[in-house]
Design a protein around this motif. Structure first.
Motif, mmCIF file in Angstrom:
data_model
loop_
_atom_site.group_PDB
_atom_site.id
_atom_site.type_symbol
_atom_site.label_atom_id
_atom_site.label_comp_id
_atom_site.label_asym_id
_atom_site.label_seq_id
_atom_site.Cartn_x
_atom_site.Cartn_y
_atom_site.Cartn_z
ATOM 1 N N PHE A 33 0.786 -1.309 0.044
ATOM 2 C CA PHE A 33 -0.127 -0.021 -0.085
ATOM 3 C C PHE A 33 0.786 1.089 -0.008
ATOM 4 O O PHE A 33 0.175 2.552 -0.064
ATOM 5 N N ALA A 34 2.010 1.251 0.069
ATOM 6 C CA ALA A 34 3.394 2.307 -0.341
ATOM 7 C C ALA A 34 3.077 2.701 -1.600
ATOM 8 O O ALA A 34 3.101 3.777 -1.999
ATOM 9 N N ILE A 35 2.814 1.536 -2.569
ATOM 10 C CA ILE A 35 3.272 1.744 -3.947
ATOM 11 C C ILE A 35 2.072 2.868 -4.350
ATOM 12 O O ILE A 35 2.398 3.568 -5.206
ATOM 13 N N PRO A 36 0.711 2.611 -4.186
ATOM 14 C CA PRO A 36 -0.101 3.458 -4.758
ATOM 15 C C PRO A 36 0.056 5.117 -4.349
ATOM 16 O O PRO A 36 -0.311 5.757 -5.082
ATOM 17 N N VAL A 37 0.597 5.274 -3.245
ATOM 18 C CA VAL A 37 0.971 6.758 -2.824
ATOM 19 C C VAL A 37 2.306 7.027 -3.389
ATOM 20 O O VAL A 37 2.479 8.219 -3.366
ATOM 21 N N GLY A 38 3.059 6.247 -3.641
ATOM 22 C CA GLY A 38 4.811 6.676 -4.157
ATOM 23 C C GLY A 38 4.552 6.727 -5.639
ATOM 24 O O GLY A 38 5.541 7.472 -6.053
ATOM 25 N N GLY A 90 7.126 -6.208 -8.878
ATOM 26 C CA GLY A 90 7.182 -6.834 -7.548
ATOM 27 C C GLY A 90 5.944 -6.639 -6.723
ATOM 28 O O GLY A 90 5.486 -7.807 -6.119
ATOM 29 N N GLY A 91 5.552 -5.379 -6.779
ATOM 30 C CA GLY A 91 4.099 -5.222 -5.812
ATOM 31 C C GLY A 91 2.999 -6.081 -6.046
ATOM 32 O O GLY A 91 2.178 -6.459 -5.130
ATOM 33 N N SER A 92 2.519 -6.240 -7.580
ATOM 34 C CA SER A 92 1.608 -6.943 -8.069
ATOM 35 C C SER A 92 1.643 -8.411 -7.733
ATOM 36 O O SER A 92 0.786 -9.024 -7.073
ATOM 37 N N ARG A 132 -5.035 -8.984 -11.696
ATOM 38 C CA ARG A 132 -6.135 -8.188 -10.512
ATOM 39 C C ARG A 132 -5.287 -7.411 -9.246
ATOM 40 O O ARG A 132 -5.634 -6.198 -8.941
ATOM 41 N N SER A 133 -4.201 -8.022 -8.834
ATOM 42 C CA SER A 133 -3.496 -7.283 -7.937
ATOM 43 C C SER A 133 -2.774 -5.910 -8.686
ATOM 44 O O SER A 133 -2.935 -5.118 -8.237
ATOM 45 N N LEU A 134 -2.380 -6.191 -9.824
ATOM 46 C CA LEU A 134 -1.992 -5.113 -10.660
ATOM 47 C C LEU A 134 -3.071 -3.946 -10.696
ATOM 48 O O LEU A 134 -2.542 -2.841 -10.775
ATOM 49 N N GLY A 135 -4.197 -4.626 -10.973
ATOM 50 C CA GLY A 135 -5.176 -3.460 -11.059
ATOM 51 C C GLY A 135 -5.702 -2.803 -10.059
ATOM 52 O O GLY A 135 -5.661 -1.607 -9.952
ATOM 53 N N VAL A 136 -5.291 -3.297 -8.594
ATOM 54 C CA VAL A 136 -5.472 -2.667 -7.385
ATOM 55 C C VAL A 136 -4.586 -1.429 -7.317
ATOM 56 O O VAL A 136 -4.834 -0.515 -6.919
ATOM 57 N N LEU A 137 -3.194 -1.990 -7.731
ATOM 58 C CA LEU A 137 -2.367 -0.843 -7.629
ATOM 59 C C LEU A 137 -2.381 0.243 -8.699
ATOM 60 O O LEU A 137 -2.020 1.403 -8.248
ATOM 61 N N THR A 138 -2.703 -0.097 -9.772
ATOM 62 C CA THR A 138 -3.018 0.983 -10.855
ATOM 63 C C THR A 138 -4.049 1.798 -10.591
ATOM 64 O O THR A 138 -3.777 2.949 -10.462
ATOM 65 N N LEU A 139 -5.225 1.191 -9.916
ATOM 66 C CA LEU A 139 -6.390 2.101 -9.628
ATOM 67 C C LEU A 139 -6.094 3.024 -8.391
ATOM 68 O O LEU A 139 -6.316 4.140 -8.379
ATOM 69 N N GLY A 140 -5.367 2.557 -7.466
ATOM 70 C CA GLY A 140 -4.792 3.405 -6.466
ATOM 71 C C GLY A 140 -3.908 4.355 -6.621
ATOM 72 O O GLY A 140 -3.916 5.327 -6.221
ATOM 73 N N GLY A 149 -3.733 5.960 -9.763
ATOM 74 C CA GLY A 149 -4.638 6.760 -10.336
ATOM 75 C C GLY A 149 -5.188 7.633 -9.541
ATOM 76 O O GLY A 149 -5.420 8.898 -9.674
ATOM 77 N N LEU A 150 -5.948 7.178 -8.467
ATOM 78 C CA LEU A 150 -6.612 7.936 -7.593
ATOM 79 C C LEU A 150 -5.806 8.640 -6.756
ATOM 80 O O LEU A 150 -6.211 10.189 -6.522
ATOM 81 N N SER A 151 -4.568 8.464 -6.537
ATOM 82 C CA SER A 151 -3.703 9.243 -5.857
ATOM 83 C C SER A 151 -3.263 10.357 -6.704
ATOM 84 O O SER A 151 -3.298 11.622 -6.246
ATOM 85 N N LEU A 152 -2.983 10.284 -7.869
ATOM 86 C CA LEU A 152 -2.542 11.353 -8.838
ATOM 87 C C LEU A 152 -3.782 12.126 -9.124
ATOM 88 O O LEU A 152 -3.440 13.415 -8.909
ATOM 89 N N VAL A 153 -5.105 11.849 -9.165
ATOM 90 C CA VAL A 153 -6.161 12.597 -9.154
ATOM 91 C C VAL A 153 -6.180 13.543 -8.093
ATOM 92 O O VAL A 153 -6.583 14.798 -8.158
ATOM 93 N N VAL A 154 -6.194 13.009 -6.852
ATOM 94 C CA VAL A 154 -6.205 13.695 -5.539
ATOM 95 C C VAL A 154 -5.105 14.892 -5.351
ATOM 96 O O VAL A 154 -5.353 15.884 -5.130
ATOM 97 N N ALA A 155 -3.991 14.404 -5.957
ATOM 98 C CA ALA A 155 -2.824 15.331 -5.893
ATOM 99 C C ALA A 155 -3.160 16.525 -6.773
ATOM 100 O O ALA A 155 -2.815 17.710 -6.721
#
Length: 445
Positions: free
Chosen positions: A122-127, A316-318, A346-354, A356-362
Motif C-alpha cells: 500500500f506504499a506503492i499507490p501513494v509512491g 514486484g508489488g503486484s 487483479r493485484s496489478l489492477g488494485v495498484l494501478t487504480l490506487g 491513479g486515484l492518488s494522482l487525481v487527488v494530488a
C-alpha cells in the motif's frame, strides 16, 4: 522510490513482504554456493538505493530547510551505516532469498510478516504519483506546459507501466542496473562540470527557516535511501556471504553517501536559493555547465530511470499482492496470477487504480510532491523498524551486529516520529493488516 527489481540489482517488494506461510515453510538457505562477487554485489546494492529521488530530492530538501538540508542529508548517510550493516549482518549470518520477510516471520511470526507485506503493497499507490511527477517535472522543464505537462507525463507513466506489466513485459535486472549506473555517472559528470560555477555565499544564511525543518527534510529524504534491505535477499547469492556481504555493503554505503552529499552540496552552492524552487535540479546544473541543450539529456534520463523504478515496483508489488492473497493476508480474489510465470492482473489492477486515484487527488488538491512522499516514506521507515527489530531478536545478544541493530532500530523509530501525522498512514496499514488476519484466520498449508 529507490529503483529496485527482482534482480535489480536489488530486491523487489516481493522479497520484503511476500508470503505469510508458517515459520516451518520459510525459505531456508541451501548448500549451493553463490556466484556473486564483492564488485557485483556493490554495484547491485548501489543500484538498489540510487533511485528516482535523486533527480528531485535536493530541491525538495532545500525548499524545506535551505542549506541546512545538508545536515539532513548527512544524518541519513550516517543512519545508512548501521542500517545497511544490520541487514548485512543478517545476510551474512542467515543468507536467505526471503530477505526482511523471512527475518520478520522468524522473529515475530506470520502476522508481523503479513503487516510488512501490507506496508510495501500500500506504499506503492501513494509512491507512484510523486515518482512519476518527478519525471514529469523534467519533461515540463524542456517542453513547457508547467503542471499540466507534469501531470500528463505522470499519468502516462503510470498507465504505461501498468500496461507493460499486464502483458508480462518487464525490464530486466541488467537493464535496471544499467539505468542506475548511468544515473551515477550522470551525477558525477554534472557535479564535476557545475561545481566550478558555484559560490560559497549561497550557503548563507545556513538555516533560513530555523532548525526544526531539518527533521522534516530528513523524513522526506528517506525516499532516496530506501533499498538497504536489498542487502539481505542478495546475501544468499554471494560466494562467501560472511566475508563478502559486509565488504560490499561498506563500499556501497560509501559510494551512495558521497554521491548524495555531493549532489546536494553542488546544487546548493551552484544554484543557491533557486535550488528549492527547481523542479529539475539536475537539468539546471547541467544547463549551468553545458548550456540548455543538456536539459533534453537529463529529461530523457529522468523518464527512463523513473520507468525502470516504477516497473520494478509494479512488477514486484503486484506479485506481492497476489502472494498475500494466496496466503490469506489479503482477499483471495487477488491470488490469481500468483503462480510462477503468471501475471497477477487483479493485484496489478488494485495498484494501478490506487495510483491513479492518488494522482487525481494530488491534481485536484494541488498537492506538491512532499505530502505523498511522506506517506510512502512512513511505510518504508516502518518496514525498517520491523527489520531492525527482527535483527535484535535473531542476532546474538550483545554482539557487534546486535548493537548495530539497536542503533538502527532507535534511529528508524526517530524517523518514524519526525514523519509526523503522515506516520498514521503506515500505522493504520499495520492495524488494518492485523485486523484482517484476525477476522479471516488462515491456516497455512
Amino acid at each position: 522510490m529507490a529503483a529496485t527489481s527482482t534482480g535489480p540489482g536489488a530486491t523487489s517488494p516481493t522479497t520484503v513482504g511476500a508470503g505469510t506461510s508458517s515459520r516451518a515453510d520459510a525459505v531456508r538457505p541451501g548448500p549451493r554456493r553463490g556466484t556473486l562477487t564483492v564488485a557485483q554485489g556493490t554495484a547491485l546494492s548501489v543500484g538498489a538505493v540510487l533511485g528516482t529521488g535523486v533527480i528531485t530530492l535536493p530541491a525538495l530538501a532545500a525548499d524545506v530547510a535551505g542549506p541546512a538540508s545538508l545536515v539532513a542529508w548527512a544524518a541519513l548517510v550516517l543512519l545508512s551505516v548501521p542500517l545497511a550493516a544490520t541487514f548485512a549482518a543478517l545476510g551474512a549470518r542467515l543468507p536467505d532469498t526471503g530477505g526482511v520477510s523471512t527475518y520478520v516471520r522468524r522473529a515475530f511470526g506470520d502476522r508481523a510478516a503479513g503487516a510488512v507485506g501490507w506496508c510495501f503493497y500500500f506504499a506503492i499507490p501513494v509512491g507512484a504519483p510523486p515518482a512519476s511527477m518527478m519525471a514529469g517535472g523534467y519533461v515540463a522543464d524542456v517542453v513547457g506546459g508547467g503542471r499540466t505537462t507534469t501531470l500528463t507525463v505522470a499519468a502516462a507513466l503510470i498507465a504505461g507501466t501498468a500496461a507493460m506489466n499486464a502483458v508480462g513485459l518487464r525490464l530486466s535486472g541488467r537493464v535496471q542496473l544499467a539505468l542506475a549506473v548511468t544515473l551515477a555517472l550522470l551525477m558525477v559528470v554534472t557535479m564535476s562540470l557545475a561545481l566550478p560555477h558555484g559560490d560559497a555565499d549561497h550557503l548563507s544564511p545556513f538555516a533560513p527557516n530555523g532548525w526544526g525543518p531539518v527533521a522534516t527534510a530528513a523524513a522526506v529524504l528517506v525516499w532516496g535511501f530506501a533499498g538497504w534491505e536489498a542487502v539481505a535477499p542478495l546475501s544468499a547469492e554471494y560466494r562467501n556471504p560472511r566475508r563478502d556481504v559486509p565488504r560490499a555493503t561498506a563500499i556501497a554505503v560509501t559510494v551512495v553517501g558521497l554521491l548524495y552529499l555531493g549532489l546536494a552540496a553542488t546544487s546548493l552552492v551552484v544554484l543557491g536559493p533557486a535550488t528549492g524552487e527547481s523542479e529539475a535540479p539536475l537539468s539546471d546544473l547541467m544547463a549551468v555547465a553545458l548550456g540548455d541543450g543538456a536539459r533534453v539529456l537529463t529529461a530523457v534520463a529522468a523518464v527512463m530511470l523513473t520507468l525502470g523504478a516504477m516497473n520494478a515496483y509494479f512488477a514486484g508489488g503486484s506479485r506481492l499482492g497476489a502472494a498475500l492473497g494466496r496466503d490469506g493476508s489479503l482477499p483471495s480474489a487477488l491470488a490469481r496470477g500468483s503462480g510462477p510465470g503468471e501475471v497477477p492482473r487483479r493485484s496489478l489492477g488494485v495498484l494501478t487504480l490506487g495510483s491513479g486515484l492518488s494522482l487525481v487527488v494530488a491534481a485536484v488538491l494541488d498537492l506538491g510532491l512532499t505530502p505523498l512522499m511522506l506517506l510512502a516514506t512512513g511505510c518504508f521507515t516502518l518496514v525498517y523498524v520491523f527489520g531492525t527489530g527482527a535483527a535484535l531478536r535473531l542476532l546474538p545478544r550483545w554482539s557487534p551486529g546486535w548493537w548495530t541493530a539497536a542503533v538502527a532500530f532507535v534511529a528508524t523509530l526517530g524517523l518514524l516520529v519526525v514523519n509526523g501525522l503522515h506516520t498514521l498512514w503506515a500505522l493504520g496499514i499495520v492495524a488494518a493488516s492485523l485486523a484482517y488476519r484476525t477476522r479471516t484466520p488462515h491456516e497455512s498449508s
